[in-house]
Design a protein around this motif. Structure first.
Motif, short mmCIF file in Angstrom:
data_model
loop_
_atom_site.label_atom_id
_atom_site.label_comp_id
_atom_site.label_asym_id
_atom_site.label_seq_id
_atom_site.Cartn_x
_atom_site.Cartn_y
_atom_site.Cartn_z
N THR A 104 1.25 -1.26 -0.34
CA THR A 104 -0.17 0.14 -0.28
C THR A 104 1.12 0.99 0.37
OG1 THR A 104 -1.37 -1.02 1.13
CG2 THR A 104 -2.32 1.05 0.70
N LEU A 105 1.91 1.10 1.04
CA LEU A 105 3.48 2.41 0.96
C LEU A 105 3.63 1.78 -0.50
CD1 LEU A 105 4.58 1.76 4.31
CD2 LEU A 105 2.98 4.10 3.31
N TRP A 106 3.89 1.15 -1.17
CA TRP A 106 3.93 1.60 -2.65
C TRP A 106 3.35 2.59 -3.68
CZ3 TRP A 106 7.13 -3.04 -5.09
CH2 TRP A 106 8.07 -3.22 -6.02
N VAL A 107 2.10 2.28 -3.41
CA VAL A 107 1.05 2.34 -4.26
C VAL A 107 0.85 4.15 -3.80
CG1 VAL A 107 -1.42 2.58 -4.52
CG2 VAL A 107 0.16 0.50 -4.31
N ILE A 108 1.23 4.49 -2.77
CA ILE A 108 0.89 5.85 -1.99
C ILE A 108 1.55 6.33 -2.66
CG2 ILE A 108 0.88 7.35 -0.37
CD1 ILE A 108 -1.29 4.71 1.13
N GLY A 109 2.79 6.30 -2.56
CA GLY A 109 3.92 6.15 -3.04
C GLY A 109 4.55 7.17 -4.40
N THR A 110 3.96 5.85 -5.02
CA THR A 110 4.56 6.47 -6.58
C THR A 110 3.57 7.04 -7.23
OG1 THR A 110 4.42 3.70 -7.07
CG2 THR A 110 3.51 4.97 -8.82
N ALA A 111 1.82 7.16 -6.68
CA ALA A 111 0.73 8.28 -6.75
C ALA A 111 1.65 9.67 -6.37
CB ALA A 111 -0.50 7.50 -6.21
N LEU A 112 2.40 10.33 -5.68
CA LEU A 112 2.67 10.91 -4.86
C LEU A 112 3.78 11.62 -5.42
CD1 LEU A 112 2.50 10.81 -1.25
CD2 LEU A 112 0.80 11.71 -2.69
N GLN A 113 4.78 10.91 -6.24
CA GLN A 113 5.46 11.90 -6.89
C GLN A 113 5.25 12.48 -8.16
OE1 GLN A 113 8.74 10.07 -6.04
NE2 GLN A 113 7.82 9.68 -4.31
N ASN A 114 6.06 14.02 -8.20
CA ASN A 114 6.43 15.06 -8.68
C ASN A 114 4.95 14.81 -9.62
OD1 ASN A 114 9.42 15.36 -9.30
ND2 ASN A 114 8.88 13.28 -10.16
N ASN A 115 3.79 15.13 -8.71
CA ASN A 115 2.32 15.30 -8.90
C ASN A 115 1.75 15.63 -7.20
OD1 ASN A 115 -0.68 15.40 -9.51
ND2 ASN A 115 -0.38 13.23 -9.38
N PRO A 116 1.59 17.38 -7.61
CA PRO A 116 1.53 18.43 -6.71
C PRO A 116 -0.33 18.19 -5.93
CG PRO A 116 2.91 19.65 -8.15
CD PRO A 116 2.57 17.87 -8.69
N ALA A 117 -0.98 17.79 -7.00
CA ALA A 117 -2.26 17.78 -6.70
C ALA A 117 -1.94 16.19 -6.01
CB ALA A 117 -3.71 17.73 -8.61
N ALA A 118 -1.88 15.41 -6.13
CA ALA A 118 -1.51 13.70 -5.31
C ALA A 118 -1.58 14.77 -4.13
CB ALA A 118 -1.26 13.39 -6.49
N GLN A 119 -0.13 15.30 -3.49
CA GLN A 119 -0.15 15.41 -2.64
C GLN A 119 -0.88 16.12 -1.85
OE1 GLN A 119 3.55 17.75 -4.21
NE2 GLN A 119 4.87 16.40 -2.65
N LEU A 120 -1.65 17.42 -2.36
CA LEU A 120 -2.30 18.68 -1.33
C LEU A 120 -3.63 17.60 -1.21
CD1 LEU A 120 -2.10 21.26 -3.50
CD2 LEU A 120 -1.27 20.82 -1.01
N THR A 121 -4.04 16.28 -2.12
CA THR A 121 -5.13 15.25 -1.84
C THR A 121 -4.86 15.09 -0.83
OG1 THR A 121 -6.01 15.66 -3.83
CG2 THR A 121 -6.85 13.80 -2.46
#
Length: 340
Positions: A104-121
């Protein structure tokens, strides 16, 4: 398949109104054309969060999801598909096994990489306490701790708001512990992330087309899921000041600063490995020295007298061997001047 081909041949004439095939199996269409990514993502999260499924099946679903969210468009669809909440829920559920948490942490980390909108969400879900607790060696495997650092990196990089929340939750102490983790990969990632957070951020940071997408025209709209949003507001991406403060602030419980811990990890590292059989790692040392260079030369930070004394002792021995710890000769010379 033969039935579908027969129907295609029979209806391939010149008729202006071809007959509609009503009995074609949708599953067959999916087999031929492939399912839409959004559908595969929804199916994956349903399986991953279903406690009636066996662990291997759930892990495979998460693995499939991780590959899908490597695409920034799919990563942004996590919000549209209301998938961030169930993903985060997997981390905080007591029944989640260590392998499931790691994936699960792997999925989350990949989705957040270089993605400001995903970070804030994701930040809106207050994820830092759960991620930081996933770095505890007492309850998490080395692989899970490594992926927790990966997810933490994805959340914090170029995200001033996330770093402020890290400070509010006392999360800097976790870095001190990570620098002494028994798994060297966790130590390397912690040091690398600290340097990334310390690096000065300028508009030029977001101008490289090979790394990010920014508008080509000044009047073009700024989308929140691009680094153009950061270029238009550099302060939102600047983590240097907060990291500088965290490095120099003395911990009341430890009686020393995070910079003291970094220097100790360099000059007198805690042995690592399953049985504590190693005490030196070149990559970890280079990451630590790079932090010292960024702190003193690029950010103008000042070492205390005790810190300079410890560093002169360490680098004095290394200098005789010609080791510059991944720096250029010029960079190493400038670092030596900073500790003179």
């Amino acid at each position: 398949m033969q039935s579908l081909l027969r129907w295609s041949v029979e209806n391939s004439g010149n008729s202006s109104a071809p007959l509609q095939r009503a009995d074609v199996d949708p599953g067959l269409i999916d087999y031929i054309l492939g399912k839409p990514d959004a559908q595969m993502m929804k199916e994956a999260i349903q399986i991953a969060t279903d406690p009636s499924k066996d662990e291997d099946t759930r892990i495979t679903a998460l693995d499939d999801l991780e590959m899908l969210v490597e695409s920034i468009d799919n990563a942004n669809d996590l919000k549209k598909l209301n998938m961030w909440e169930p993903l985060h829920g997997l981390l905080s559920t007591a029944s989640t096994t260590d392998p499931l948490k790691m994936q699960t942490l792997w999925v989350i980390g990949t989705a957040l990489q270089n993605n400001p909108a995903a970070q804030l969400t994701y930040l809106a879900l207050d994820p830092l306490p759960v991620i930081l607790s996933s770095l505890s060696p007492s309850t998490n495997s080395a692989k899970t701790r490594s992926k927790a650092m990966y997810a933490l990196s994805g959340l914090l990089k170029h995200n001033a708001q996330a770093v402020r929340q890290l400070n509010a939750t006392g999360g800097w102490h976790t870095f001190r512990s990570a620098l002494e983790d028994s798994d060297i990969n966790v130590r390397r990632k912690a040091a690398f992330l600290l340097n990334t957070l310390l690096m000065p951020t300028t508009v030029e940071t977001f101008d490289a087309p090979s790394r990010i997408h920014t508008p080509q025209r000044a009047t073009a709209p700024v989308h929140p899921n691009s680094h153009a949003s950061m270029a238009s507001d550099p302060e939102s991406a600047s983590t240097t000041a907060a990291t500088m403060e965290a490095l120099q602030k003395e911990s009341k419980s430890e009686g020393s600063s995070l910079m003291d811990a970094l220097i100790s990890a360099l000059a007198d590292p805690v042995p690592f490995g399953p049985d504590g059989e190693w005490d030196k790692d070149t990559e970890f040392q280079e990451n630590l020295v790079r932090i010292l260079y960024t702190f003193s030369v690029q950010c103008g930070g000042k070492f205390s007298d005790a810190q300079r004394h410890a560093l002169r002792g360490f680098f004095g021995g290394a200098e005789r061997s010609g080791d510059v710890f991944g720096l250029s000769r010029e960079e190493f010379s400038r670092l030596k001047n900073a500790i003179a």
